[in-house]
Write a protein that holds these residues in place. Structure first.
Motif, mmCIF file in Angstrom:
data_model
loop_
_atom_site.group_PDB
_atom_site.id
_atom_site.type_symbol
_atom_site.label_atom_id
_atom_site.label_comp_id
_atom_site.label_asym_id
_atom_site.label_seq_id
_atom_site.Cartn_x
_atom_site.Cartn_y
_atom_site.Cartn_z
ATOM 1 N N GLY A 175 25.428 -11.110 16.318
ATOM 2 C CA GLY A 175 25.315 -12.553 16.823
ATOM 3 C C GLY A 175 26.396 -13.287 15.803
ATOM 4 O O GLY A 175 27.110 -12.879 14.934
ATOM 5 N N ASN A 176 26.767 -14.748 16.219
ATOM 6 C CA ASN A 176 27.552 -15.154 15.468
ATOM 7 C C ASN A 176 27.085 -16.045 14.295
ATOM 8 O O ASN A 176 26.976 -17.272 14.246
ATOM 9 C CB ASN A 176 28.766 -16.254 16.383
ATOM 10 C CG ASN A 176 29.273 -15.696 17.577
ATOM 11 O OD1 ASN A 176 29.698 -14.653 17.426
ATOM 12 N ND2 ASN A 176 29.653 -16.203 18.497
ATOM 13 N N THR A 177 26.467 -15.276 13.416
ATOM 14 C CA THR A 177 25.818 -15.831 12.177
ATOM 15 C C THR A 177 25.770 -15.097 11.064
ATOM 16 O O THR A 177 25.853 -13.774 11.167
ATOM 17 C CB THR A 177 24.231 -16.294 12.600
ATOM 18 O OG1 THR A 177 23.847 -16.708 11.512
ATOM 19 C CG2 THR A 177 23.725 -14.855 13.061
ATOM 20 N N ALA A 178 25.611 -15.839 9.995
ATOM 21 C CA ALA A 178 25.484 -15.041 8.646
ATOM 22 C C ALA A 178 24.155 -14.504 8.437
ATOM 23 O O ALA A 178 23.930 -13.908 7.222
ATOM 24 C CB ALA A 178 26.268 -15.847 7.682
ATOM 25 N N GLU A 179 23.021 -15.060 9.173
ATOM 26 C CA GLU A 179 22.051 -14.707 8.958
ATOM 27 C C GLU A 179 21.646 -13.360 9.612
ATOM 28 O O GLU A 179 21.851 -13.233 11.025
ATOM 29 C CB GLU A 179 21.035 -15.932 9.522
ATOM 30 C CG GLU A 179 21.345 -17.030 8.664
ATOM 31 C CD GLU A 179 20.380 -18.289 9.234
ATOM 32 O OE1 GLU A 179 19.159 -18.032 9.476
ATOM 33 O OE2 GLU A 179 20.986 -19.530 9.526
ATOM 34 N N GLU A 180 20.766 -12.469 9.038
ATOM 35 C CA GLU A 180 20.534 -11.105 9.593
ATOM 36 C C GLU A 180 19.046 -11.299 10.229
ATOM 37 O O GLU A 180 18.727 -10.336 11.064
ATOM 38 C CB GLU A 180 20.676 -10.011 8.715
ATOM 39 C CG GLU A 180 19.721 -10.077 7.432
ATOM 40 C CD GLU A 180 19.726 -8.943 6.468
ATOM 41 O OE1 GLU A 180 19.322 -8.007 6.920
ATOM 42 O OE2 GLU A 180 20.232 -9.216 5.514
ATOM 43 N N VAL A 181 18.203 -12.137 9.753
ATOM 44 C CA VAL A 181 16.954 -12.388 10.288
ATOM 45 C C VAL A 181 16.836 -12.357 11.793
ATOM 46 O O VAL A 181 16.051 -11.725 12.669
ATOM 47 C CB VAL A 181 16.020 -13.169 9.580
ATOM 48 C CG1 VAL A 181 14.738 -13.443 10.106
ATOM 49 C CG2 VAL A 181 15.941 -12.628 8.046
ATOM 50 N N PRO A 182 17.496 -13.365 12.418
ATOM 51 C CA PRO A 182 17.197 -13.691 13.920
ATOM 52 C C PRO A 182 17.979 -12.231 14.674
ATOM 53 O O PRO A 182 17.425 -12.062 15.683
ATOM 54 C CB PRO A 182 18.175 -14.811 14.087
ATOM 55 C CG PRO A 182 19.005 -15.027 12.784
ATOM 56 C CD PRO A 182 18.154 -14.524 11.984
ATOM 57 N N ILE A 183 18.900 -11.907 14.115
ATOM 58 C CA ILE A 183 19.656 -10.708 14.806
ATOM 59 C C ILE A 183 18.432 -9.571 14.694
ATOM 60 O O ILE A 183 18.287 -8.795 15.816
ATOM 61 C CB ILE A 183 20.931 -10.121 14.022
ATOM 62 C CG1 ILE A 183 21.738 -11.336 14.336
ATOM 63 C CG2 ILE A 183 21.304 -8.834 14.759
ATOM 64 C CD1 ILE A 183 23.321 -10.984 13.523
ATOM 65 N N ARG A 184 17.894 -9.189 13.603
ATOM 66 C CA ARG A 184 16.794 -8.169 13.530
ATOM 67 C C ARG A 184 15.640 -8.673 14.597
ATOM 68 O O ARG A 184 14.971 -7.665 15.258
ATOM 69 C CB ARG A 184 16.200 -8.150 11.888
ATOM 70 C CG ARG A 184 14.988 -7.256 11.944
ATOM 71 C CD ARG A 184 15.338 -5.911 11.826
ATOM 72 N NE ARG A 184 13.972 -5.240 11.738
ATOM 73 C CZ ARG A 184 13.599 -4.282 10.792
ATOM 74 N NH1 ARG A 184 14.547 -4.056 9.898
ATOM 75 N NH2 ARG A 184 12.485 -3.757 10.800
ATOM 76 N N GLN A 185 15.357 -9.770 14.832
ATOM 77 C CA GLN A 185 14.329 -10.287 15.279
ATOM 78 C C GLN A 185 14.643 -9.876 17.022
ATOM 79 O O GLN A 185 13.744 -9.305 17.939
ATOM 80 C CB GLN A 185 13.952 -11.905 15.285
ATOM 81 C CG GLN A 185 13.223 -12.198 14.372
ATOM 82 C CD GLN A 185 13.308 -13.855 14.045
ATOM 83 O OE1 GLN A 185 14.263 -14.204 14.593
ATOM 84 N NE2 GLN A 185 12.253 -13.988 13.326
ATOM 85 N N LEU A 186 15.807 -10.101 17.237
ATOM 86 C CA LEU A 186 16.243 -9.800 18.847
ATOM 87 C C LEU A 186 16.180 -8.186 18.878
ATOM 88 O O LEU A 186 15.934 -7.885 20.091
ATOM 89 C CB LEU A 186 17.720 -10.455 19.117
ATOM 90 C CG LEU A 186 18.030 -10.825 20.406
ATOM 91 C CD1 LEU A 186 16.956 -11.764 21.081
ATOM 92 C CD2 LEU A 186 19.326 -11.445 20.370
ATOM 93 N N ALA A 187 16.765 -7.566 17.865
ATOM 94 C CA ALA A 187 16.657 -6.018 17.985
ATOM 95 C C ALA A 187 15.214 -5.578 18.181
ATOM 96 O O ALA A 187 15.387 -4.767 19.142
ATOM 97 C CB ALA A 187 17.455 -5.506 16.580
ATOM 98 N N GLU A 188 14.525 -6.040 17.555
ATOM 99 C CA GLU A 188 12.873 -5.507 17.692
ATOM 100 C C GLU A 188 12.432 -6.107 19.066
ATOM 101 O O GLU A 188 11.570 -5.412 19.569
ATOM 102 C CB GLU A 188 12.171 -6.313 16.639
ATOM 103 C CG GLU A 188 12.295 -5.689 15.223
ATOM 104 C CD GLU A 188 11.471 -6.359 14.059
ATOM 105 O OE1 GLU A 188 11.103 -7.466 14.442
ATOM 106 O OE2 GLU A 188 11.654 -5.732 13.077
ATOM 107 N N ALA A 189 13.098 -7.093 19.642
ATOM 108 C CA ALA A 189 12.330 -7.686 20.841
ATOM 109 C C ALA A 189 12.698 -6.860 21.946
ATOM 110 O O ALA A 189 12.100 -6.976 23.004
ATOM 111 C CB ALA A 189 12.908 -9.247 21.234
ATOM 112 N N THR A 190 13.728 -5.928 21.841
ATOM 113 C CA THR A 190 14.105 -5.113 22.857
ATOM 114 C C THR A 190 13.028 -4.021 23.275
ATOM 115 O O THR A 190 12.885 -3.672 24.350
ATOM 116 C CB THR A 190 15.459 -4.227 22.603
ATOM 117 O OG1 THR A 190 15.089 -3.203 21.474
ATOM 118 C CG2 THR A 190 16.742 -5.104 22.257
#
Length: 192
Positions: A175-190
């Motif tokens: 994603g276009n963010t410096a935050e890793e938490v939302p990217i991890r949440q989306l990865a887990e949601a797969t």
């Protein structure tokens, strides 16, 4: 008569006990705490995997687009990897209007998927300090979290990507963010 009631009671108790031992409820996100295995992906296609049915709170589905195999090979610096069959990109936004992506690359077989992951990882230069790659685990599989830096608004900011293979698929979440938490949440949601 008493023997029949006793026998029926014994069978009832055994059935109740047995039903507690056999649970056909599917595990959450394809995992089971006693037997963490990756959710089977072979019944899906790339577009189905990149289009999430259940999103983490705050995310909104925007679209799913098809990419050409050549685009994927260029984007992921895997020009020498053969066997790319199909590529799909799921596009999402959060409440801050930040863009997130789930790229799913279908390859001929597991070996080609592993080669694709290796080629992409090899395209990164080592960091001057710290580790670029961190092994993480979710949904019953291992994934690699990749740390990269870009220049945005004259400042150096971090970007995170989650990368893993499952059977003959490679899944990349970023994603276009410096935050890793939302990217991890989306990865887990797969779920994969």
């Amino acid at each position: 008569m008493k023997k029949s009631i006793a026998l029926i009671s014994v069978f009832a108790v055994l059935m109740i006990a047995f039903s507690g031992c056999v649970d056909n409820t599917p595990a959450v996100n394809g995992t089971d705490s006693d037997n963490p295995e990756t959710k089977a992906i072979s019944d899906e296609d790339a577009a189905g995997i990149s289009t999430l049915e259940t999103l983490p709170a705050g995310f909104e589905y925007i679209d799913t687009i098809q990419l050409s195999p050549d685009e994927a090979k260029i984007n992921y610096k895997a020009e020498n990897v053969s066997g790319v069959l199909n590529v799909s990109e799921g596009i999402y936004k959060d409440s801050n209007e930040t863009n997130y992506y789930i790229d799913v690359i279908e390859l001929e077989n597991e070996e080609a998927a592993n080669n694709f992951v290796s080629a992409y990882k090899a395209s990164f230069k080592p960091l001057s300090s710290g580790s670029r790659f961190t092994d993480e685990s979710f949904n019953g599989h291992s994934a690699v979290k990749i740390l990269d830096y870009i220049t945005s608004g004259g400042k150096t900011v971090s970007r995170y990507t989650y990368l893993w293979s499952n059977e003959n698929y490679v899944i990349v979440v970023f994603g276009n963010t410096a935050e890793e938490v939302p990217i991890r949440q989306l990865a887990e949601a797969t779920g994969y």
